[in-house]
Each structure stands twice: as C-alpha cells, then as structure tokens.
Design a protein around this motif. Structure first.
Motif, PDB file in Angstrom:
ATOM      1  N   LYS A  83       0.759  -1.465   0.164  1.00 21.12           N
ATOM      2  CA  LYS A  83      -0.002  -0.236   0.228  1.00 21.12           C
ATOM      3  C   LYS A  83       0.893   1.416   0.194  1.00 21.12           C
ATOM      4  O   LYS A  83       0.790   2.229  -0.986  1.00 21.12           O
ATOM      5  CB  LYS A  83      -1.087  -0.047   1.452  1.00 21.12           C
ATOM      6  CG  LYS A  83      -2.162   1.395   1.279  1.00 21.12           C
ATOM      7  CD  LYS A  83      -3.013   0.543   1.925  1.00 21.12           C
ATOM      8  CE  LYS A  83      -2.716   0.074   3.158  1.00 21.12           C
ATOM      9  NZ  LYS A  83      -2.163   1.005   4.481  1.00 21.12           N
ATOM     10  N   SER A  84       1.584   1.151   0.863  1.00 21.86           N
ATOM     11  CA  SER A  84       2.610   2.511   0.798  1.00 21.86           C
ATOM     12  C   SER A  84       3.913   2.330  -0.779  1.00 21.86           C
ATOM     13  O   SER A  84       4.049   3.990  -0.916  1.00 21.86           O
ATOM     14  CB  SER A  84       3.689   2.613   1.577  1.00 21.86           C
ATOM     15  OG  SER A  84       2.905   2.349   2.916  1.00 21.86           O
ATOM     16  N   THR A  85       3.961   1.042  -1.058  1.00 23.55           N
ATOM     17  CA  THR A  85       4.387   1.364  -2.261  1.00 23.55           C
ATOM     18  C   THR A  85       4.008   2.248  -3.432  1.00 23.55           C
ATOM     19  O   THR A  85       4.147   2.437  -4.481  1.00 23.55           O
ATOM     20  CB  THR A  85       4.792  -0.137  -2.805  1.00 23.55           C
ATOM     21  OG1 THR A  85       5.705  -0.212  -1.904  1.00 23.55           O
ATOM     22  CG2 THR A  85       5.777  -0.473  -3.679  1.00 23.55           C
ATOM     23  N   ALA A 122       8.734   2.431   3.506  1.00 26.37           N
ATOM     24  CA  ALA A 122       9.087   4.377   2.942  1.00 26.37           C
ATOM     25  C   ALA A 122       9.254   3.314   1.221  1.00 26.37           C
ATOM     26  O   ALA A 122       8.903   4.484   0.687  1.00 26.37           O
ATOM     27  CB  ALA A 122      10.775   3.668   2.656  1.00 26.37           C
ATOM     28  N   GLY A 123       7.535   2.669   1.410  1.00 28.34           N
ATOM     29  CA  GLY A 123       7.667   1.941   0.096  1.00 28.34           C
ATOM     30  C   GLY A 123       8.393   0.091  -0.560  1.00 28.34           C
ATOM     31  O   GLY A 123       9.549   0.313   0.801  1.00 28.34           O
ATOM     32  N   GLY A 124       8.803   0.334  -1.773  1.00 33.04           N
ATOM     33  CA  GLY A 124       9.606  -0.379  -1.903  1.00 33.04           C
ATOM     34  C   GLY A 124       9.797  -0.661  -3.632  1.00 33.04           C
ATOM     35  O   GLY A 124       8.943   0.371  -3.812  1.00 33.04           O
ATOM     36  N   GLY A 125      10.951  -1.362  -3.597  1.00 35.57           N
ATOM     37  CA  GLY A 125      11.398  -1.533  -4.508  1.00 35.57           C
ATOM     38  C   GLY A 125      11.938  -0.435  -5.753  1.00 35.57           C
ATOM     39  O   GLY A 125      12.453   1.005  -5.266  1.00 35.57           O
ATOM     40  N   TYR A 126      10.936   0.038  -6.687  1.00 33.36           N
ATOM     41  CA  TYR A 126      11.338   1.523  -7.623  1.00 33.36           C
ATOM     42  C   TYR A 126      10.402   2.788  -7.231  1.00 33.36           C
ATOM     43  O   TYR A 126      10.680   3.537  -7.525  1.00 33.36           O
ATOM     44  CB  TYR A 126      11.891   1.466  -9.290  1.00 33.36           C
ATOM     45  CG  TYR A 126      12.466   0.538  -8.932  1.00 33.36           C
ATOM     46  CD1 TYR A 126      14.392   1.189  -9.138  1.00 33.36           C
ATOM     47  CD2 TYR A 126      13.041  -0.693  -9.544  1.00 33.36           C
ATOM     48  CE1 TYR A 126      15.684   0.559  -9.255  1.00 33.36           C
ATOM     49  CE2 TYR A 126      14.497  -1.620  -9.843  1.00 33.36           C
ATOM     50  CZ  TYR A 126      15.068  -0.685  -9.838  1.00 33.36           C
ATOM     51  OH  TYR A 126      16.373  -1.162  -9.914  1.00 33.36           O
ATOM     52  N   SER A 127       9.601   1.792  -6.151  1.00 35.71           N
ATOM     53  CA  SER A 127       8.617   3.405  -4.901  1.00 35.71           C
ATOM     54  C   SER A 127       9.041   3.628  -4.012  1.00 35.71           C
ATOM     55  O   SER A 127       8.345   3.573  -3.259  1.00 35.71           O
ATOM     56  CB  SER A 127       7.595   2.796  -5.939  1.00 35.71           C
ATOM     57  OG  SER A 127       6.603   3.388  -7.094  1.00 35.71           O
ATOM     58  N   GLN A 128      10.216   4.177  -3.449  1.00 35.46           N
ATOM     59  CA  GLN A 128      10.570   4.936  -2.644  1.00 35.46           C
ATOM     60  C   GLN A 128      10.624   6.025  -1.374  1.00 35.46           C
ATOM     61  O   GLN A 128      10.675   6.864  -2.696  1.00 35.46           O
ATOM     62  CB  GLN A 128      12.021   3.654  -1.911  1.00 35.46           C
ATOM     63  CG  GLN A 128      11.593   2.204  -2.218  1.00 35.46           C
ATOM     64  CD  GLN A 128      13.003   1.624  -1.332  1.00 35.46           C
ATOM     65  OE1 GLN A 128      14.090   1.974  -0.014  1.00 35.46           O
ATOM     66  NE2 GLN A 128      13.450   0.778  -2.296  1.00 35.46           N
ATOM     67  N   VAL A 129      10.740   6.593  -0.443  1.00 30.36           N
ATOM     68  CA  VAL A 129      10.908   7.584   0.073  1.00 30.36           C
ATOM     69  C   VAL A 129      12.321   7.419   0.835  1.00 30.36           C
ATOM     70  O   VAL A 129      12.278   6.795   0.543  1.00 30.36           O
ATOM     71  CB  VAL A 129      10.295   8.109   0.881  1.00 30.36           C
ATOM     72  CG1 VAL A 129      10.338   8.558   1.899  1.00 30.36           C
ATOM     73  CG2 VAL A 129       8.918   7.619   0.936  1.00 30.36           C
ATOM     74  N   ILE A 130      12.892   8.812  -0.390  1.00 34.02           N
ATOM     75  CA  ILE A 130      14.538   8.416   0.833  1.00 34.02           C
ATOM     76  C   ILE A 130      14.648   9.699   0.979  1.00 34.02           C
ATOM     77  O   ILE A 130      14.193  10.690   1.174  1.00 34.02           O
ATOM     78  CB  ILE A 130      15.340   8.440  -1.144  1.00 34.02           C
ATOM     79  CG1 ILE A 130      15.094   9.129  -2.085  1.00 34.02           C
ATOM     80  CG2 ILE A 130      15.570   6.507  -1.575  1.00 34.02           C
ATOM     81  CD1 ILE A 130      15.726   9.703  -3.260  1.00 34.02           C
ATOM     82  N   VAL A 395      -8.195   0.773  -3.078  1.00 35.69           N
ATOM     83  CA  VAL A 395      -7.927  -0.015  -3.067  1.00 35.69           C
ATOM     84  C   VAL A 395      -6.857  -0.966  -3.922  1.00 35.69           C
ATOM     85  O   VAL A 395      -6.714  -1.220  -5.036  1.00 35.69           O
ATOM     86  CB  VAL A 395      -9.519  -0.604  -2.883  1.00 35.69           C
ATOM     87  CG1 VAL A 395      -9.621  -2.046  -2.222  1.00 35.69           C
ATOM     88  CG2 VAL A 395     -10.572   0.040  -2.315  1.00 35.69           C
ATOM     89  N   VAL A 396      -6.160  -1.524  -2.458  1.00 37.59           N
ATOM     90  CA  VAL A 396      -4.848  -2.003  -2.964  1.00 37.59           C
ATOM     91  C   VAL A 396      -5.266  -3.175  -2.797  1.00 37.59           C
ATOM     92  O   VAL A 396      -5.468  -3.487  -1.817  1.00 37.59           O
ATOM     93  CB  VAL A 396      -3.622  -1.388  -2.484  1.00 37.59           C
ATOM     94  CG1 VAL A 396      -2.095  -2.276  -2.803  1.00 37.59           C
ATOM     95  CG2 VAL A 396      -3.260   0.097  -2.661  1.00 37.59           C
ATOM     96  N   CYS A 483      -0.109  -2.488 -12.071  1.00 36.87           N
ATOM     97  CA  CYS A 483       0.167  -1.506 -11.286  1.00 36.87           C
ATOM     98  C   CYS A 483       1.310  -2.694 -11.143  1.00 36.87           C
ATOM     99  O   CYS A 483       1.366  -3.315 -10.960  1.00 36.87           O
ATOM    100  CB  CYS A 483       0.043  -0.773  -9.809  1.00 36.87           C
ATOM    101  SG  CYS A 483      -1.310   0.266 -10.468  1.00 36.87           S
ATOM    102  N   SER A 484       2.938  -2.013 -11.889  1.00 33.26           N
ATOM    103  CA  SER A 484       4.133  -2.770 -11.351  1.00 33.26           C
ATOM    104  C   SER A 484       5.184  -1.774 -11.781  1.00 33.26           C
ATOM    105  O   SER A 484       6.039  -1.214 -11.715  1.00 33.26           O
ATOM    106  CB  SER A 484       4.782  -3.334 -13.095  1.00 33.26           C
ATOM    107  OG  SER A 484       4.443  -1.757 -14.197  1.00 33.26           O
ATOM    108  N   HIS A 485       4.218  -0.212 -10.287  1.00 34.64           N
ATOM    109  CA  HIS A 485       5.602   0.090 -10.042  1.00 34.64           C
ATOM    110  C   HIS A 485       7.179   0.004  -8.914  1.00 34.64           C
ATOM    111  O   HIS A 485       7.550   0.758  -8.789  1.00 34.64           O
ATOM    112  CB  HIS A 485       4.771   1.543  -9.053  1.00 34.64           C
ATOM    113  CG  HIS A 485       3.558   0.761  -7.688  1.00 34.64           C
ATOM    114  ND1 HIS A 485       2.370   0.693  -8.740  1.00 34.64           N
ATOM    115  CD2 HIS A 485       4.059   0.152  -6.892  1.00 34.64           C
ATOM    116  CE1 HIS A 485       2.036  -0.373  -7.520  1.00 34.64           C
ATOM    117  NE2 HIS A 485       3.108  -0.056  -6.384  1.00 34.64           N
ATOM    118  N   HIS A 486       6.815  -1.509  -8.665  1.00 39.05           N
ATOM    119  CA  HIS A 486       7.641  -1.432  -7.649  1.00 39.05           C
ATOM    120  C   HIS A 486       8.722  -1.837  -8.574  1.00 39.05           C
ATOM    121  O   HIS A 486       9.477  -1.988  -7.770  1.00 39.05           O
ATOM    122  CB  HIS A 486       7.167  -2.623  -6.249  1.00 39.05           C
ATOM    123  CG  HIS A 486       7.938  -3.778  -5.630  1.00 39.05           C
ATOM    124  ND1 HIS A 486       9.266  -4.971  -6.486  1.00 39.05           N
ATOM    125  CD2 HIS A 486       8.482  -3.571  -4.962  1.00 39.05           C
ATOM    126  CE1 HIS A 486      10.084  -5.136  -6.093  1.00 39.05           C
ATOM    127  NE2 HIS A 486       9.604  -4.339  -4.542  1.00 39.05           N
TER     128      HIS A 486
END
Length: 633
Positions: A83-85, A122-130, A395-396, A483-486
């Motif tokens: 969900k965060s991701t 923080a999310g995950g994969g290529y969808s994160q907070v840094i 809704v994820v 979606c493939s944001h991860h």
C-alpha cells in the motif's frame, strides 16, 4: 515538477535498501523550491529533510485546494500488499511522468515493525521515500517527543497519587501554591483551568475556603480507573503487564499497569488529528487519564502538565518534508497504528499539502491496512475533524492476498510462500475476490469514486490479473488498473495516475459518514460492526461499565475508533474472505478524549506487539567503511 527524475531500473529488482542507496537524494531545498515553498516556512534538518512550518498554511489559506486521494487496501497478508509502495508509485507517476503538482502524505514508521516482523514503511522497489534509512529510523524525532511527553504524564499520575496519600489538604495546597520571595502565593496559569472546571472564580490562593482547597488540591485518583500507560517504540511483549511502585521509597504503593507501543499513544492520535498549535494545546490538556474516586474524569490539565506536554511536542507538530526516488515531494507526519488507533497521517500535513499543490494538483494520503480499518477511520474520524472531502479512494489489491482469501494456505512471515501463490490458479483468485468486493462496497458507501490498484508481482499471470480487474469493475469500481511501480517506478503507475485523475474529475456525490455522532456509543459500534459483516455485538462486563461511564461523563458524541485485527473483517484473524453472521466481541472500551474518539478493544487485540522468533533486526547492520545502513526493508 522541475526536480523530478526518471529512474534507471534493473531486473530482477534489487533489495530495497540497495535501490535507496543507489540514488543520491536532491537537497531538500530543491524539493521545497518546486513546491514554491518559501525558506521562511521550513527549517532544515540536515540536507535531505526539513520541517514545514504551520505558517506555510497560514500564508496559503485562501488558495484553492488540490484533489484529495486516500489509499486503502484489501485485507492484507502478514507480508503487506504494498500500500505504501503504491502510494509512492502513484505520486511518482503523477509528478515525474504526468507533470502534475503532487505531494505524498505518509505516516512515520514505528521502530516496532521496522525491527520486528513487517519492516519499514518507505515503500519498496523503485517506489520509495529516500533517504530510506532516515525515514525508517529516527527521522526528525517526532516519535521520541511523543514517547517523552506520554511518559511525563505517566510519571505525573503516579507521583500525584504518591504525594496525595501522605499529605493533608492544607499541606498539599501549600506545596502546590508555595510562597514566593515576596511572601505571596499565586496560581500558575494552568491552575486556572482546574479552578474554572470546578466553578471556582477566585484568583488569590488565600481566598479559597477549606472545602475549595480540598476540591482544588486533591485529585483523589482512583488507581483502578487509570487508563494511561507508559510507552516505548519497540515491540516488547514482556512489558504488556508490569507492576510499578516496588521501590522502598514508594512505601508499598504498588500498581499493576503496562506499556503500549509509542504509536498507540493518545498523544500520537492528538498529533495526527490536530489542526493548529492552539488546538493541540487544548487536546493535550483534555486527555483523560482516569477518574477520581467520585467518578469524575481527571485530565492532563488537572495534573498541571498540559502545557509541558505541548512544549515537548512543539516541534513535532510540523510535518517533515522528504522526497521519492524520482524527486517528487513527500510530507511525513504522525504514525498511529491503524489496528490500534485511527491509522492515518496528519490533518496538518494534508491541509498544507492541498494548499501547496493548488487547483489541479494532487495530495495522496495513506490510510492504514484495509478499508475496514484505515479508510473507515479516515472517513468517520479524520474527515470529520479536518472538514476535508476526498474525491477518490484507492483500494490496493494483490493476487497473493486474494488467493489467501479464496482458501489458499496460510501466509506466514519468514516462511517461503506456498506453491499456490507462485503458480497460476485463476479460480482461487476469483474465490478470494469476495474480500475485494466487500472493500469496494464499503468504500463506495462514503460517496467517493473507488479505483482498484492491482499491485503486480512477477509471479502473477496475465489471466489472474485480468480476472481481478474484471471482478473489480463488476463490483462497482470506477476503474481498476494493473500496476508495476515496484519494478518500474512511476512509469509502472502512469495508468493508475490517469484513472485517479478521471475519478477526481467525476465526483457526483457528497461525502457520507457511516453514522451520525448523535447516536449512542453502542449504536455507533454496531453500525461499524455491521459494515464488517457482523450479525451483532457482544460486550464484556468491563465494556458495558466503561460505555455507561463515558456516556454519563458526556463523551458519547465522539466518533468510534475500533481496535481490531487487520487480518480479517471479523475479530478472528483466521476468518478470511468476507465472513458474515459472526458476533463481534468487545473486550473493553477506552476513551481518547483529547484526540477525540472512543476506542473499543475487539477480541484479543493487543496495544503492545511482540517480536517474532526471527525479527527483521537479524538483517540490519551498518557498513563501517561507508556508514551506509544495510538490510532495512
């Protein structure tokens, strides 16, 4: 957004911390500049974090808001469904690919799950907070401030009981109002709050009658009524029940109490629901810690500590500005557990963000766990206090979780997934979609457009994903998007961003709450239980007693914050899918009066999680040469 950047993704997707460490964050001043945020309205906390001051909202208060989007989910597996991701990936898509003004509003992670079973947030994969390590650890110290202020109040409670037990009314009063150097007594400012509450209009201590002295000075706290517990931001099951006052100086004044996790503190809920510094001061002062032996509620201001609590929280009220991997802005603020408290990021962060993005921009805010918990509390508690109305609710869903709800084997953190979850089984997915349908229906009932985001895993087949999308549309979703944001960052959530924009532009109904505030506590509890699928509610004797007390004390008009398992619509985590006909057991009912809600404890829900046999901390270490953190997830 000027500072947004496209990622160079690789396959297979590396570990989250490795991706986070591979991207050099922009200086946070660049992120602020893209938001047209004046340097006067933020304080730097190093190079990559800044506190956005409440004055930013004051300057922009007349500006029209942007679109408001809340992200919830289906009933998750213990691994989480991203969900965060998804929240982060959507914002990267809106900002870096669709050229929209966007701000992501996330909760600050607790160190309990970070070092426990779930990992960071923080999310995950290529969808994160840094920077991901800073986000998941101390950040700017807000949770530490909550811990300190919560425990100051806990110390004040036991200390007051201790001193009242050994002093006469006169001696107690004389110590509370000591003679100054000029030989005079005076009330401190906070004492006038108690005097007003007691209906005493006198302003000079010497003018109080002996009866008034007793009423003012003696709180006469009933130790058995105390609901305030100490907190710490670590999962420590052995502190759930402890005995305090065992030292020889305490003269045998032992009391059984316990610890909650810091993010379950009412002070965290106050931070998340407050609208200004003045409002926070009032809420902290009104927090009820228990009752007098006469049955009157005792507040933090009665103990004289409301002002000190606010001083400890004065910096925490400002949201923290960070960034995603693709350079889009993030506001991190508050972190109440959704299965214990109301599970949403702060009203303050959302309000500031809506002004910063302006008309046509997007604020995407996350609600904890499934729609039965986080989204329900977002609508019925948070939106009531904020006055804000979302245009779209996401809704994820994942194929993995739907297979579990369709009758798949148990998913256990730390164990390899069963073959059922990594090989195609469309019928198992379809069977589990009853859970998704229930979440869609519950969310649509608030009058918002629902977009289903199917968070794709590499093991999902096209047939499985299409089955989820078709089922979502048949169940009444405005749209459903794979979606493939991860794996691909914002590029993998562009279709989701387009769907969300259309949903926001096509709102046809006003926001509807699940229940009116004027009905009884029990009626409100039963309305929520019915939304879960329950046929009725069963109250313990303790719950009945507390409901009667809160009603008599005038607190029955507050919204309800159910504290229940996130792993089922019911109270039983083993009941998957969309169970019906169960009776929801209410074990106890507590009041977060300062925060502004009543919270029933459902079943065996604990307010202090425990650590598993193999916690996440086994993986966490530091590279002593580079100083980089390893193993955070």
């Amino acid at each position: 957004m000027n500072s947004s950047r496209k990622l160079q993704v690789v396959s297979p997707v590396p570990a989250d911390i490795d991706i986070a460490n591979s991207v050099e964050p922009l200086h946070i001043a660049e992120i602020a500049k893209d938001l047209n945020l004046s340097p006067l309205h933020y304080d730097l906390y190093g190079k990559y974090k800044a506190k956005v001051l409440l004055s930013a909202f004051d300057e922009l208060k007349d500006r029209e808001d942007g679109y408001y989007v809340v992200v919830g989910g289906i009933t998750p597996t213990p691994l989480g469904e991203g969900k965060s991701t998804t929240t982060v990936g959507l914002c990267q898509a809106l900002g870096a690919y669709l050229d929209k003004k966007v701000v992501t509003c996330l909760r600050q992670p607790s160190q309990g799950p970070t070092f426990g079973i779930k990992g960071g947030a923080a999310g995950g994969g290529y969808s994160q907070v840094i920077p991901m390590d800073e986000f998941n650890l101390h950040l700017t110290g807000d949770i530490h401030a909550i811990t300190a202020s919560n425990n100051l109040l806990a110390a004040a409670i036991d200390t007051r009981i201790f001193h009242e037990a050994s002093q006469s009314d006169k001696a107690l009063f004389n110590r509370l109002c000591p003679v100054n150097k000029e030989g005079k007594r005076s009330f401190s400012d906070i004492m006038f709050r108690r005097l007003n509450k007691l209906g005493i209009s006198k302003t000079i201590p010497e003018e109080l009658t002996p009866e008034e002295v007793k009423k003012f000075a003696r709180l006469d706290i009933d130790p058995d009524s105390i609901t305030w517990r100490r907190v710490m931001d670590v999962n420590d099951r052995f502190l759930r029940k402890i005995t305090v006052g065992q030292g020889p100086e305490e003269k045998g004044m032992t009391r059984e109490t316990g610890f909650d996790i810091s993010v379950a503190s009412e002070i965290m809920a106050v931070l998340a629901l407050t609208t200004s510094l003045g409002d926070m001061r009032e809420r902290l002062g009104k927090m009820v810690i228990g009752n007098s032996k006469a049955g009157e509620p005792i507040t933090a201001d009665d103990l004289g500590v409301g002002g000190a609590l606010t001083v400890l929280m004065k910096d925490a009220i400002h949201p923290t500005l960070m960034q995603t991997l693709e350079g889009t802005p993030v506001l991190v603020h508050a972190g109440p557990f959704a299965n214990i408290a109301h599970g949403n990021s702060s009203i303050v962060a959302d309000k500031i963000a809506l002004k910063l993005v302006g008309p046509g921009g997007f604020v995407v805010t996350e609600a904890g766990f499934g729609s039965d918990i986080g989204t329900e509390k977002f609508m019925n508690i948070k939106c009531r206090y904020s006055g804000l109305t979302p245009q779209c609710a996401i809704v994820v869903a994942t194929v993995r979780a739907l297979k579990m709800h369709g009758g798949g084997p148990d998913v256990v953190a730390g164990r390899p997934l069963d073959r059922a979850y990594v090989s195609e089984n469309v019928s198992l997915v379809e069977a589990g979609c009853v859970n998704l349908a229930k979440h869609i229906a519950n969310t649509k009932a608030y009058g918002v457009n629902v977009v289903v985001a199917v968070n794709m895993f590499s093991t999902d087949s096209e047939a499985e994903l299409n089955a989820v999308r078709k089922f979502s549309m048949d169940a009444g979703a405005f749209d459903a998007v794979i979606c493939s944001h991860h794996a691909h960052g914002g590029k993998g959530a562009v279709d989701l961003g387009i769907a969300v924009e259309k949903a926001c532009q096509n709102v046809t109904q006003p926001l509807r709450f699940l229940y009116p505030l004027e009905i009884s506590i029990k009626d409100k509890i039963e309305a929520i239980a019915k939304s879960y699928g329950a046929s009725g509610v069963e109250y313990s004797d303790q719950a009945e007693k507390q409901i009667e007390m809160y009603t008599q004390q005038g607190f029955s008009n507050l919204p309800i914050c159910m504290s229940k398992t996130q792993y089922s619509f019911s109270h039983d985590a083993s009941k998957k899918g969309a169970p019906t006909g169960f009776v929801l057991p209410i074990r106890d009912v507590r009041g977060s009066i300062g925060a502004g809600f009543i919270y029933p404890l459902v079943g065996t829900m604990s307010t202090m999680p425990g650590l598993p046999t193999r916690p996440c901390f086994y993986e966490i270490d530091i590279d002593t040469v580079t100083g980089k953190v390893r193993g955070l997830s």
